[in-house]
Write a protein that holds these residues in place. Sequence first.
Motif, PDB file in Angstrom:
ATOM      1  N   PRO A 127       0.530  -0.911  -0.106  1.00 37.40           N
ATOM      2  CA  PRO A 127      -0.049  -0.342  -0.607  1.00 37.40           C
ATOM      3  C   PRO A 127       0.727   1.220   0.057  1.00 37.40           C
ATOM      4  O   PRO A 127       0.073   1.656  -0.834  1.00 37.40           O
ATOM      5  CB  PRO A 127      -0.998   0.186   1.043  1.00 37.40           C
ATOM      6  CG  PRO A 127      -0.406  -1.282   2.375  1.00 37.40           C
ATOM      7  CD  PRO A 127       0.518  -2.067   1.883  1.00 37.40           C
ATOM      8  N   GLU A 128       1.746   1.415   0.311  1.00 36.50           N
ATOM      9  CA  GLU A 128       2.784   2.644   0.640  1.00 36.50           C
ATOM     10  C   GLU A 128       4.041   2.223  -0.404  1.00 36.50           C
ATOM     11  O   GLU A 128       4.668   3.683  -0.311  1.00 36.50           O
ATOM     12  CB  GLU A 128       3.503   2.679   2.017  1.00 36.50           C
ATOM     13  CG  GLU A 128       2.225   2.599   2.784  1.00 36.50           C
ATOM     14  CD  GLU A 128       1.264   3.622   3.374  1.00 36.50           C
ATOM     15  OE1 GLU A 128       1.458   5.086   2.413  1.00 36.50           O
ATOM     16  OE2 GLU A 128      -0.172   3.494   3.167  1.00 36.50           O
ATOM     17  N   VAL A 129       4.293   1.633  -1.258  1.00 37.38           N
ATOM     18  CA  VAL A 129       5.076   1.853  -2.223  1.00 37.38           C
ATOM     19  C   VAL A 129       5.271   3.051  -2.541  1.00 37.38           C
ATOM     20  O   VAL A 129       4.219   3.782  -3.217  1.00 37.38           O
ATOM     21  CB  VAL A 129       5.560   0.487  -2.634  1.00 37.38           C
ATOM     22  CG1 VAL A 129       4.281   0.860  -3.751  1.00 37.38           C
ATOM     23  CG2 VAL A 129       6.646   0.412  -4.375  1.00 37.38           C
ATOM     24  N   THR A 130       6.513   3.140  -3.590  1.00 38.94           N
ATOM     25  CA  THR A 130       6.362   4.752  -4.066  1.00 38.94           C
ATOM     26  C   THR A 130       6.188   4.152  -5.425  1.00 38.94           C
ATOM     27  O   THR A 130       6.097   2.981  -6.039  1.00 38.94           O
ATOM     28  CB  THR A 130       7.556   5.386  -3.784  1.00 38.94           C
ATOM     29  OG1 THR A 130       6.827   6.845  -4.502  1.00 38.94           O
ATOM     30  CG2 THR A 130       8.575   5.027  -4.241  1.00 38.94           C
ATOM     31  N   THR A 131       6.274   5.116  -6.858  1.00 40.69           N
ATOM     32  CA  THR A 131       6.011   4.727  -7.528  1.00 40.69           C
ATOM     33  C   THR A 131       6.644   5.922  -8.422  1.00 40.69           C
ATOM     34  O   THR A 131       7.205   7.154  -8.143  1.00 40.69           O
ATOM     35  CB  THR A 131       4.768   4.587  -8.800  1.00 40.69           C
ATOM     36  OG1 THR A 131       3.809   6.353  -8.701  1.00 40.69           O
ATOM     37  CG2 THR A 131       3.754   3.853  -8.090  1.00 40.69           C
ATOM     38  N   LEU A 132       7.015   5.511  -9.559  1.00 42.18           N
ATOM     39  CA  LEU A 132       8.135   6.421 -10.571  1.00 42.18           C
ATOM     40  C   LEU A 132       6.965   7.251 -11.005  1.00 42.18           C
ATOM     41  O   LEU A 132       7.742   9.031 -10.794  1.00 42.18           O
ATOM     42  CB  LEU A 132       8.013   5.739 -11.624  1.00 42.18           C
ATOM     43  CG  LEU A 132       8.873   6.870 -12.990  1.00 42.18           C
ATOM     44  CD1 LEU A 132      10.855   7.052 -12.712  1.00 42.18           C
ATOM     45  CD2 LEU A 132       9.491   5.729 -14.535  1.00 42.18           C
ATOM     46  N   PRO A 133       6.625   7.509 -11.130  1.00 43.54           N
ATOM     47  CA  PRO A 133       5.596   9.607 -11.938  1.00 43.54           C
ATOM     48  C   PRO A 133       5.382  10.338  -9.458  1.00 43.54           C
ATOM     49  O   PRO A 133       5.287  10.888  -9.890  1.00 43.54           O
ATOM     50  CB  PRO A 133       4.007   8.909 -12.231  1.00 43.54           C
ATOM     51  CG  PRO A 133       3.367   7.611 -12.082  1.00 43.54           C
ATOM     52  CD  PRO A 133       5.172   6.634 -11.735  1.00 43.54           C
ATOM     53  N   LEU A 134       5.416   8.712  -9.435  1.00 38.50           N
ATOM     54  CA  LEU A 134       4.519   9.587  -7.787  1.00 38.50           C
ATOM     55  C   LEU A 134       6.287   9.998  -7.150  1.00 38.50           C
ATOM     56  O   LEU A 134       5.992  10.639  -6.534  1.00 38.50           O
ATOM     57  CB  LEU A 134       4.338   8.703  -6.961  1.00 38.50           C
ATOM     58  CG  LEU A 134       3.861   9.009  -5.464  1.00 38.50           C
ATOM     59  CD1 LEU A 134       3.168  10.346  -4.915  1.00 38.50           C
ATOM     60  CD2 LEU A 134       3.554   7.769  -4.772  1.00 38.50           C
TER      61      LEU A 134
END
Length: 481
Positions: A95-102
């Motif tokens: 649930p808390e993983v970051t993403t490239l665009p984020l």
Amino acid sequence: MRLWFLLLTSALSLQAAGPNVLFIMTDDFRPELASYGSPAITPNLDRLAKKSVQFQRAYCQQAVCNPSRSSLLTGRRPDTLRLWNNGTHFRELNPEVTTLPLWFKDHGYITRCVGKIFHNWHTTEKGDRRSWSADEFLHYANHGADTPQVTGELPPNQITEPSLRNYGDVPLCECRDVPDEAYYDGRVAAEAVKMLAEVKDQPFFLAVGFWKPHAPFNAPKKYWDLYDRAKLPPLNSNRPEGAPELAFHQSTEILGPVAEQKQPTAAQAAEMRHGYFANISYLDAQLGKVLDALEQSGVAQDTIITFIGDHGYHLGEHTLWGKTSNFDYDARVPFMIARADGKNAGTRTESLAELVDLFPTLVEMCGLPRPEGLEGDSLVKVLEDTSASVKPAAFTQHPRPAYFDREPDKKPKAMGYSVRTGHVRYTEWRDWNTGEVIARELYDHANDPTELKNRAGENTLKEVESHAASLLAQKFPSKKS
């Protein structure tokens, strides 16, 4: 408090001083057809290639949509995400993983999404709204719902062979004289042009996800007309000699449910292959509209362009249709990076690369800090010197059954772990519960680039097989005690 806010705002502003990113993604694109001089008619890909470093040996982490996209957009491998199917959204388990665009959004960029970037269908969360500065456009739908939208009477379908089956709401093959905007990708391109005009005066990360060349094979007629079917590359459908049954799958995406399957006739296979090429040229024309808009925006010289596919595709080779294998046809992907400064434009590199490398590469290119947990390697060294290498191998995996989440027990029976070195592809099929190796494959790419003979266990390749097996064991330790 006010001083802290001003300092934070100033820091973010400084962090966003790097180049813009135009992040272009396609679905089911065979990489050899994205190369200059291929049988596919792609003038816009060709001009992008002339601006780019082209990675000739780039690989996905799993050859199906959701795991591949979730992996590359989080910079984590499928085993780390615990995600190997299309029906589970990556945030259900992470649930808390970051993403490239984020990550770009959190560091001062405007992030926008047009089209299919995250997985597009039957997940509980639709896309990933938190990654974007505004709502996504045409990001969540079904390929089988891409019916032609026109004003007035719909032109007839001019397909000559009876379609093998329907693909959702449309025939598997459809050829109608309609405008580009009748289908998803024409509308994606039009919206991307508008969005580029909106964001061009601020640091931006603009993701444009084209739905093609994914089935159905329904590009507008003018793109079918570009090809003489008789002159397309011939199909060699032979299975690899000595390959284990686990290496294959039932091609249900294209051929339909097993109980209802009919093998395509030679004419139907030729029509599907023709339609796939038409889809590529249709996509290419939409890409051209976006590239034109960037060139006219005044910020092209400050913008990195990336072009990738989420995985490859079989068009009848190895008796397979679609993806979900570990063969090179499925595992290898198109992968181009056009630097803002134009360095090494138009060059090709044989350096191994993985989709999971894109996150750390773009972060470094834009001068952002690297988030924790990324499992890929930055390719900046290769962009600087295309003869350089940053990794000894690339890794792909796929479960069996290919769509195990549709089975009664909802878990795999086996996982195929595959490693591509500079010379060979080596695959171990491991029992899901015990980790025991139950089958092996080894393909000598120097002499067998289309993987038509499994040479696992041969004495003449014992040393390279041992080396590949060692690399695989380091990356994916067996569960077996």
